[in-house]
Design a protein around this motif. Structure first.
Motif, PDB file in Angstrom:
ATOM      1  N   MET A 293     -23.463  -3.595  35.289  1.00 51.95           N
ATOM      2  CA  MET A 293     -22.185  -3.734  34.529  1.00 51.95           C
ATOM      3  C   MET A 293     -22.275  -4.109  32.951  1.00 51.95           C
ATOM      4  O   MET A 293     -21.215  -3.826  32.459  1.00 51.95           O
ATOM      5  CB  MET A 293     -21.145  -4.785  35.148  1.00 51.95           C
ATOM      6  CG  MET A 293     -21.022  -4.621  36.575  1.00 51.95           C
ATOM      7  SD  MET A 293     -19.889  -3.126  36.897  1.00 51.95           S
ATOM      8  CE  MET A 293     -18.334  -3.790  36.212  1.00 51.95           C
ATOM      9  N   SER A 295     -23.548  -2.846  29.303  1.00 50.74           N
ATOM     10  CA  SER A 295     -23.874  -1.762  28.328  1.00 50.74           C
ATOM     11  C   SER A 295     -24.864  -2.257  27.279  1.00 50.74           C
ATOM     12  O   SER A 295     -24.600  -3.467  27.017  1.00 50.74           O
ATOM     13  CB  SER A 295     -22.806  -0.979  27.892  1.00 50.74           C
ATOM     14  OG  SER A 295     -23.104  -0.269  26.994  1.00 50.74           O
ATOM     15  N   ARG A 310     -15.942  -6.308  28.576  1.00 52.23           N
ATOM     16  CA  ARG A 310     -16.362  -6.592  30.041  1.00 52.23           C
ATOM     17  C   ARG A 310     -15.344  -6.853  30.929  1.00 52.23           C
ATOM     18  O   ARG A 310     -15.206  -6.412  31.955  1.00 52.23           O
ATOM     19  CB  ARG A 310     -17.313  -7.744  29.740  1.00 52.23           C
ATOM     20  CG  ARG A 310     -18.579  -7.261  29.169  1.00 52.23           C
ATOM     21  CD  ARG A 310     -19.733  -8.341  29.567  1.00 52.23           C
ATOM     22  NE  ARG A 310     -21.082  -7.914  28.746  1.00 52.23           N
ATOM     23  CZ  ARG A 310     -22.053  -8.733  28.959  1.00 52.23           C
ATOM     24  NH1 ARG A 310     -22.141  -9.848  29.371  1.00 52.23           N
ATOM     25  NH2 ARG A 310     -23.177  -8.379  28.237  1.00 52.23           N
ATOM     26  N   ARG A 313     -13.723  -3.707  32.268  1.00 51.81           N
ATOM     27  CA  ARG A 313     -14.719  -3.188  32.794  1.00 51.81           C
ATOM     28  C   ARG A 313     -14.780  -3.631  34.357  1.00 51.81           C
ATOM     29  O   ARG A 313     -14.668  -2.834  35.273  1.00 51.81           O
ATOM     30  CB  ARG A 313     -16.159  -3.259  32.494  1.00 51.81           C
ATOM     31  CG  ARG A 313     -17.075  -2.167  32.661  1.00 51.81           C
ATOM     32  CD  ARG A 313     -18.288  -2.404  32.044  1.00 51.81           C
ATOM     33  NE  ARG A 313     -18.166  -2.184  30.712  1.00 51.81           N
ATOM     34  CZ  ARG A 313     -19.174  -2.608  29.612  1.00 51.81           C
ATOM     35  NH1 ARG A 313     -20.112  -3.559  30.033  1.00 51.81           N
ATOM     36  NH2 ARG A 313     -19.022  -2.078  28.536  1.00 51.81           N
ATOM     37  N   MET A 421     -16.203   4.345  33.799  1.00 50.97           N
ATOM     38  CA  MET A 421     -16.382   3.126  32.668  1.00 50.97           C
ATOM     39  C   MET A 421     -17.686   2.279  33.172  1.00 50.97           C
ATOM     40  O   MET A 421     -18.118   1.478  32.097  1.00 50.97           O
ATOM     41  CB  MET A 421     -15.461   2.006  33.039  1.00 50.97           C
ATOM     42  CG  MET A 421     -13.884   2.762  32.379  1.00 50.97           C
ATOM     43  SD  MET A 421     -12.683   1.385  32.295  1.00 50.97           S
ATOM     44  CE  MET A 421     -13.458   0.250  30.988  1.00 50.97           C
ATOM     45  N   PHE A 422     -18.338   2.588  33.977  1.00 51.36           N
ATOM     46  CA  PHE A 422     -19.642   1.880  34.291  1.00 51.36           C
ATOM     47  C   PHE A 422     -20.884   2.368  33.598  1.00 51.36           C
ATOM     48  O   PHE A 422     -21.208   3.794  33.782  1.00 51.36           O
ATOM     49  CB  PHE A 422     -19.694   1.828  36.050  1.00 51.36           C
ATOM     50  CG  PHE A 422     -18.512   1.514  36.624  1.00 51.36           C
ATOM     51  CD1 PHE A 422     -18.030   0.283  36.291  1.00 51.36           C
ATOM     52  CD2 PHE A 422     -18.084   2.313  37.792  1.00 51.36           C
ATOM     53  CE1 PHE A 422     -16.902  -0.035  37.099  1.00 51.36           C
ATOM     54  CE2 PHE A 422     -16.952   1.915  38.535  1.00 51.36           C
ATOM     55  CZ  PHE A 422     -16.293   0.815  38.260  1.00 51.36           C
TER      56      PHE A 422
END
Length: 517
Positions: A293, A295, A310, A313, A421-422
């Protein structure tokens, strides 16, 4: 008939006999130039790219230069091998029998290695090296003259960022190793090479920080790679599937990345990288659910904004997994959970729809998945256009035709946005697959089915391991000190310890700092 059978058996015998001849069975070089050369030439019989050049040094000594056309730089061979031997001929003629050291002294190649076996000679030729055989010498000279077409360093396509480095790995293992070495200027950075694949002999490199990585993890990586028995390795994805702990799980237990900075960041936390020749994706082991999760960009921006992103996310993780299932459950079983006005609006929009909610959702979800794949496979200039326009046109037409309801288009669109979004593509695929399972559970059991699905997913995640490390660490097992980089990203001056699961040999990564300004 018997004559024909004998011919077939004789042909099979000759074929089997030719297959038995292998570089490993040929032993060491004899020093008899043309005898050694003929054995090597026999192995390359039928290979049009196998090239050689014989040069006479004097009446008693000659050399043969061997290489594969297309894997070497012909100008460098001419400049650093052939020309020195020809120009220094008078000097070599003064000696009745020039030695290997005499011939090595006139060559101008930067790297010259000696070998004694046919296996070493064949491996050097197949790897793009240049081999020099000398009459009367039981050793061969290996010169590094490799040169082939390769892609230049470009920005990664699968892990784009706004902040941070813009270079990505290429298909050349040497280039990839150099990009990692350039970021970690320390003797503690180790690279271990091996070859995997009976036919491809693909070069694979294990990289780790000797002062941080656990010996047990490094040894486990070595052991699993050494156990691979396969004809060829075409990409790092082959190795990923052959060494992961739970191959039947939908969740990825190994990270594939194109970014050198992400590899370096994981090495600094005690993880191990696996670099595969001919692949721009480097494998990172072990990994956790929460690492999927995160980036790379999370560590280049300010911690306040990163923590907020986050949170978004993780929120959209739930939406991507359960939003269509919740829609099915509410519209089919639990009408009382919707506000009255919203219930009337949804009921009015579904009045002309001839299908139950689950069929309606399945139609839209499958269509969305098809548009997504079509956008990936089509040429880049028109791929995004087709996917966006197709979604708009099909969605609007389906609503006007009464096949689906307008609220469902909103649900599917929001779910699709959430799935983008992942940061990890393989993790996105796992969520996409589980979403369909959640939809079937909701269609049969309503919210009870959704809760049952969540229970089994969590139970499955708890028992997963990645090279012996719990997949849900540091939540299960719980480690309070490692929570600074999970749901939020604490400021760098607070993250002074590495993750305990991978970096416990050297936990301290940042000294104490007094912030008086």
């Amino acid at each position: 008939m018997l004559t024909g059978l004998k011919k077939i058996m004789s042909a099979n015998h000759k074929q089997n006999k030719s297959q038995i001849v292998d570089k490993k069975d040929m032993g060491v070089l004899t020093g008899i130039l043309h005898e050694d050369f003929n054995q090597i030439k026999q192995l390359f019989e039928g290979a049009a790219d196998f090239a050689y050049r014989e040069l006479g040094i004097n009446s008693t000594t000659s050399v043969i230069i061997l290489f594969l056309d297309g894997l070497v730089d012909m100008e460098r061979i001419e400049l650093h091998v052939i020309n020195p031997l020809v120009k220094q001929n008078e000097k070599l003629l003064q000696q009745s029998k020039p030695t290997m050291d005499d011939i090595k002294a006139v060559l101008s190649s930067a790297q010259i290695v000696e070998g004694t076996t046919f296996e070493q000679v064949i491996d050097q030729i197949l790897s793009g090296g240049t081999v020099v055989l000398i009459n009367g010498c039981q050793k061969a000279l290996f010169l590094s003259q490799q040169s082939w077409e390769q892609r230049s360093v470009e920005e990664p396509l699968t892990e784009a960022v706004v902040l941070g480095p813009r270079e990505g790995f290429t298909e050349n293992i040497r280039t990839n190793v150099s990009m990692i070495r350039r970021r970690l200027k320390t003797t503690k950075l180790k690279f271990e090479y091996m070859k995997i694949g009976n036919l491809s002999q693909t070069e694979v490199c294990i990289t780790y920080l000797d002062s941080i990585a656990q010996f047990s993890i490094v040894e486990e990586v070595r052991s699993r790679l050494n156990q691979i028995k396969i004809d060829a390795i075409e990409d790092s994805g082959y190795i990923l599937e052959l060494i992961e702990d739970h191959p039947y799980s939908v969740f990825p237990q190994i990270v594939q990345t194109e970014r050198p900075d992400r590899v370096v960041g994981n090495l600094l936390e005690g993880r191990v990288g696996i670099i595969v020749d001919n692949s721009p994706f480097v494998l990172i082991v072990p990994v956790t659910f929460f690492q999927m999760m995160n980036s790379p960009e999370d560590y280049y921006g300010r911690f306040i904004m990163t923590s907020f992103i986050r949170f978004i996310r993780y929120l959209f993780l739930l939406i991507a997994l359960m939003f269509p299932a919740i829609y099915i459950a509410v519209t089919t079983f639990h009408h009382e959970l919707m506000p009255t006005n919203l219930l009337f609006s949804v009921a009015a929009s579904r009045e002309k729809v001839p299908f139950p909610a689950v069929v309606e959702v399945l139609l839209m979800e499958i269509t969305f998945e098809a548009l997504r794949e079509a956008g990936l496979r089509l040429p880049r200039p028109i791929g995004s256009t087709v996917s966006i326009v197709g979604a708009l046109v099909i969605g609007q037409a389906a609503v006007e035709a009464g096949i689906v309801s307008a609220p469902l288009v909103i649900v599917v669109s929001t779910t699709g946005i959430a799935s983008f979004m992942f940061p990890n593509y393989a993790f996105t695929g796992a969520i996409r697959l589980l979403r369909f399972i959640m939809m079937f559970l909701a269609a049969n059991l309503g919210f009870y089915g959704i809760l049952l699905g969540v229970f089994f997913i969590v139970a499955h995640l708890v028992q997963l391991r990645s090279f012996g490390i719990p997949y849900l660490a540091p939540i299960a097992p719980f480690t309070f000190n490692n929570l600074k980089d999970i749901f939020i990203r604490a400021p760098w001056w607070k993250m002074n310890e590495r993750p305990e699961q991978t970096g416990k040999r050297n936990l301290k990564r940042l000294g104490p700092r007094n912030r008086k300004y």
